[in-house]
Design a protein around this motif. Structure first.
Motif, PDB file in Angstrom:
ATOM      1  N   THR A  33       0.771  -1.198  -0.007  1.00 23.45           N
ATOM      2  CA  THR A  33       0.067   0.041  -0.030  1.00 23.45           C
ATOM      3  C   THR A  33       0.721   1.235  -0.118  1.00 23.45           C
ATOM      4  O   THR A  33       2.208   1.093   0.062  1.00 23.45           O
ATOM      5  N   ALA A  34       0.260   2.304  -0.054  1.00 27.20           N
ATOM      6  CA  ALA A  34       1.234   3.637  -0.026  1.00 27.20           C
ATOM      7  C   ALA A  34       1.712   3.823   1.187  1.00 27.20           C
ATOM      8  O   ALA A  34       2.943   4.230   1.191  1.00 27.20           O
ATOM      9  N   GLU A  35       1.210   3.352   2.230  1.00 26.25           N
ATOM     10  CA  GLU A  35       1.573   3.226   3.400  1.00 26.25           C
ATOM     11  C   GLU A  35       3.210   2.639   3.513  1.00 26.25           C
ATOM     12  O   GLU A  35       4.053   3.048   4.153  1.00 26.25           O
ATOM     13  N   SER A  66      -8.467  -1.843  -4.126  1.00 21.66           N
ATOM     14  CA  SER A  66      -9.005  -2.061  -2.847  1.00 21.66           C
ATOM     15  C   SER A  66      -8.930  -0.947  -1.850  1.00 21.66           C
ATOM     16  O   SER A  66      -8.821   0.111  -2.342  1.00 21.66           O
ATOM     17  N   SER A  67      -9.470  -1.411  -0.725  1.00 19.58           N
ATOM     18  CA  SER A  67      -9.353  -0.130   0.042  1.00 19.58           C
ATOM     19  C   SER A  67      -8.373  -0.740   1.418  1.00 19.58           C
ATOM     20  O   SER A  67      -8.633  -1.580   2.377  1.00 19.58           O
TER      21      SER A  67
END
Length: 257
Positions: A33-35, A66-67
């Protein structure tokens, strides 16, 4: 190779610093993810989204909606192909633009009148390039066999084979033998001809002319001037054509007493 080296190499291939750092981080993560990408790459998370989306547009990253969003790099083989194709496109675009600029520069040179070239190799290249532009006629004065490079000789033959009337004027009899099987006219100036060669010369289509002479200052071996579609070019062309015709008559024995 260190992470820094990998990032630097990718920047050389056209990626921005953030894009390169995100792509390298994804190689270590596999997906993320971006994180998580931000933690590994030290790219601010707010900047990871843009960099990763840009990589996706380049075909280097897959995006899972996705989330939160997750990003996965394409295979290294696919990345290599995408970057190579991009480099090739940029190379073609760059040289197309340079080609256009060169055409504009040629037009400017014609408008200015006379251009100068210094150095044997640049002059050789200019002679071959001007010969390639010939549509009807080309006359090249080559005092010695060394006056012709392989490229110039090949271009003379190719143009003559393509229907251009090509004449080679020389004082070297061996050049007559060299081009005996080629469709170009060779004029060998004999000892009874009073004309002395000052250097190499080229006349193309009666309007483009190049004159080259050896230098004696030691800085360069040869220097030349050339002009196309200018008044001075047409005047010089008349002198050159007159001298060539005189040589042709002397060669055939038709010269007036």
């Amino acid at each position: 190779m260190s992470t820094q080296d990998a990032v630097g190499a990718l920047e050389q291939l056209g990626l921005s610093n953030y894009e390169a750092r995100v792509f390298v981080a994804l190689q270590r993560l596999g997906s993320g993810t971006a994180e998580t990408i931000s933690e590994v790459s030290e790219v601010p998370r707010s900047q990871v989204y843009g960099a990763a989306d840009d990589l996706a547009e380049r075909g280097l990253v897959e995006v899972t909606e996705s989330s939160p969003k997750t990003y996965r790099p394409v295979s290294l083989a696919a990345a290599r192909e995408q970057l190579s194709a991009r480099i090739e496109r940029e190379r073609e675009r760059a040289f197309e633009n340079l080609d256009a600029l060169q055409d504009e520069a040629a037009t400017d040179r014609r408008e200015r009148g006379v251009s100068t070239v210094r150095g044997r190799t640049p002059i050789d290249e200019r002679i071959a390039g001007l010969l390639e532009t010939a549509q009807d006629t080309a006359v090249f004065v080559a005092p010695e066999a060394t006056s012709l490079t392989t490229e110039i000789a090949d271009t003379l033959t190719e143009q003559a084979s393509g229907g251009v009337s090509v004449t080679l004027v020389t004082a070297e009899p061996k050049l007559d033998e060299r081009f005996a099987d080629d469709p170009l006219d060779v004029i060998v100036m004999g000892e009874d001809n009073p004309a002395d060669f000052a250097g190499r010369a080229l006349l193309v289509d009666g309007a483009t002319i190049l004159l080259a002479v050896a230098t004696d200052d030691g800085s360069v071996e040869e220097e030349a001037l050339w002009t196309a579609e200018s008044s001075i070019g047409r005047i010089l062309a008349q002198f050159m054509q007159s001298g060539m015709e005189s040589g042709r008559q002397r060669q055939s024995g038709d010269a007036p007493p």
